[in-house]
Design a protein around this motif. Sequence first.
Motif, PDB file in Angstrom:
ATOM      1  N   GLU A 140       0.822  -1.215   0.000  1.00 20.63           N
ATOM      2  CA  GLU A 140       0.000   0.000   0.000  1.00 20.63           C
ATOM      3  C   GLU A 140       0.861   1.272   0.000  1.00 20.63           C
ATOM      4  O   GLU A 140       0.555   2.233  -0.700  1.00 20.63           O
ATOM      5  N   THR A 141       1.935   1.295   0.806  1.00 22.88           N
ATOM      6  CA  THR A 141       2.715   2.522   1.017  1.00 22.88           C
ATOM      7  C   THR A 141       4.041   2.569   0.261  1.00 22.88           C
ATOM      8  O   THR A 141       4.543   3.651  -0.010  1.00 22.88           O
ATOM      9  N   GLY A 142       4.632   1.402   0.019  1.00 22.62           N
ATOM     10  CA  GLY A 142       5.943   1.365  -0.620  1.00 22.62           C
ATOM     11  C   GLY A 142       7.092   1.726   0.316  1.00 22.62           C
ATOM     12  O   GLY A 142       8.233   1.828  -0.115  1.00 22.62           O
ATOM     13  N   ASP A 143       6.792   1.892   1.593  1.00 21.63           N
ATOM     14  CA  ASP A 143       7.817   2.314   2.558  1.00 21.63           C
ATOM     15  C   ASP A 143       7.819   1.354   3.752  1.00 21.63           C
ATOM     16  O   ASP A 143       6.802   1.215   4.431  1.00 21.63           O
ATOM     17  N   ILE A 144       8.952   0.716   4.012  1.00 20.93           N
ATOM     18  CA  ILE A 144       9.015  -0.293   5.066  1.00 20.93           C
ATOM     19  C   ILE A 144       8.804   0.312   6.458  1.00 20.93           C
ATOM     20  O   ILE A 144       8.130  -0.289   7.295  1.00 20.93           O
ATOM     21  N   ILE A 145       9.335   1.485   6.733  1.00 20.84           N
ATOM     22  CA  ILE A 145       9.172   2.102   8.057  1.00 20.84           C
ATOM     23  C   ILE A 145       7.698   2.424   8.315  1.00 20.84           C
ATOM     24  O   ILE A 145       7.155   2.106   9.372  1.00 20.84           O
ATOM     25  N   THR A 146       7.047   3.023   7.350  1.00 21.63           N
ATOM     26  CA  THR A 146       5.616   3.321   7.482  1.00 21.63           C
ATOM     27  C   THR A 146       4.821   2.030   7.644  1.00 21.63           C
ATOM     28  O   THR A 146       3.895   1.962   8.462  1.00 21.63           O
ATOM     29  N   SER A 147       5.183   1.005   6.896  1.00 17.99           N
ATOM     30  CA  SER A 147       4.490  -0.283   6.969  1.00 17.99           C
ATOM     31  C   SER A 147       4.640  -0.910   8.349  1.00 17.99           C
ATOM     32  O   SER A 147       3.673  -1.437   8.906  1.00 17.99           O
ATOM     33  N   LEU A 148       5.835  -0.842   8.902  1.00 17.88           N
ATOM     34  CA  LEU A 148       6.069  -1.375  10.246  1.00 17.88           C
ATOM     35  C   LEU A 148       5.251  -0.607  11.281  1.00 17.88           C
ATOM     36  O   LEU A 148       4.605  -1.203  12.149  1.00 17.88           O
ATOM     37  N   LYS A 149       5.271   0.713  11.176  1.00 20.61           N
ATOM     38  CA  LYS A 149       4.511   1.524  12.123  1.00 20.61           C
ATOM     39  C   LYS A 149       3.015   1.227  12.039  1.00 20.61           C
ATOM     40  O   LYS A 149       2.350   1.043  13.069  1.00 20.61           O
ATOM     41  N   LYS A 150       2.483   1.159  10.829  1.00 23.81           N
ATOM     42  CA  LYS A 150       1.049   0.891  10.666  1.00 23.81           C
ATOM     43  C   LYS A 150       0.703  -0.483  11.255  1.00 23.81           C
ATOM     44  O   LYS A 150      -0.341  -0.642  11.902  1.00 23.81           O
ATOM     45  N   THR A 151       1.559  -1.449  11.036  1.00 32.41           N
ATOM     46  CA  THR A 151       1.330  -2.794  11.568  1.00 32.41           C
ATOM     47  C   THR A 151       1.364  -2.783  13.092  1.00 32.41           C
ATOM     48  O   THR A 151       0.458  -3.305  13.744  1.00 32.41           O
ATOM     49  N   PHE A 152       2.389  -2.188  13.666  1.00 31.00           N
ATOM     50  CA  PHE A 152       2.530  -2.204  15.126  1.00 31.00           C
ATOM     51  C   PHE A 152       1.397  -1.467  15.820  1.00 31.00           C
ATOM     52  O   PHE A 152       0.974  -1.864  16.905  1.00 31.00           O
ATOM     53  N   TYR A 153       0.880  -0.427  15.186  1.00 27.81           N
ATOM     54  CA  TYR A 153      -0.257   0.283  15.775  1.00 27.81           C
ATOM     55  C   TYR A 153      -1.524  -0.572  15.800  1.00 27.81           C
ATOM     56  O   TYR A 153      -2.418  -0.350  16.603  1.00 27.81           O
ATOM     57  N   MET A 154      -1.589  -1.557  14.912  1.00 27.08           N
ATOM     58  CA  MET A 154      -2.770  -2.426  14.848  1.00 27.08           C
ATOM     59  C   MET A 154      -2.714  -3.583  15.852  1.00 27.08           C
ATOM     60  O   MET A 154      -3.750  -4.160  16.182  1.00 27.08           O
TER      61      MET A 154
END
Length: 157
Positions: A140-154
């Motif tokens: 969705e984002t193409g960015d691993i840091i953003t992807s990690l953050k979105k995952t951890f918030y869930m």
Amino acid sequence: MCGIIGYLGIELCRVILLSGLEQLQNRGYDSAGISLLTNKINIKKYASTKSGNAISKLKENIEVNSNNGIAHTRWATHGKKNDINSHPHISYDGKISVVHNGIIENYMVLKKFLKGEGIEFKSETDTEVIPHLIAYHLQETGDIITSLKKTFYMLEG
């Protein structure tokens, strides 16, 4: 008690990870696994059985050379004690490998969401939602840091 070991460096990590797993085994475990990165993620994982322990099986069956990887010993909390439920778990696209200690309390809600997005699960564990969520957000984002953050918030737990 579960244990995690990882290595990133210039040495071949297979021997380092196996040595780490051997040191962790006195804490007790029912399965063990290793994920090594070459041009793809290579995973081997086994449950201990009456005919042999998982770490011995790993030593006999890992031939991949890599200089980075992760390894895990597991006490089952979600799912049966078998090879499929052993860690590491890999994302649906084969790009993310995860080991995890602890319990994800809301994994059933997350699993339902991911299944609704067409993502198939192989294990009965709570941990498998993590690599799938990271891969979903990465797509969705193409960015691993953003992807990690979105995952951890869930994740809850």
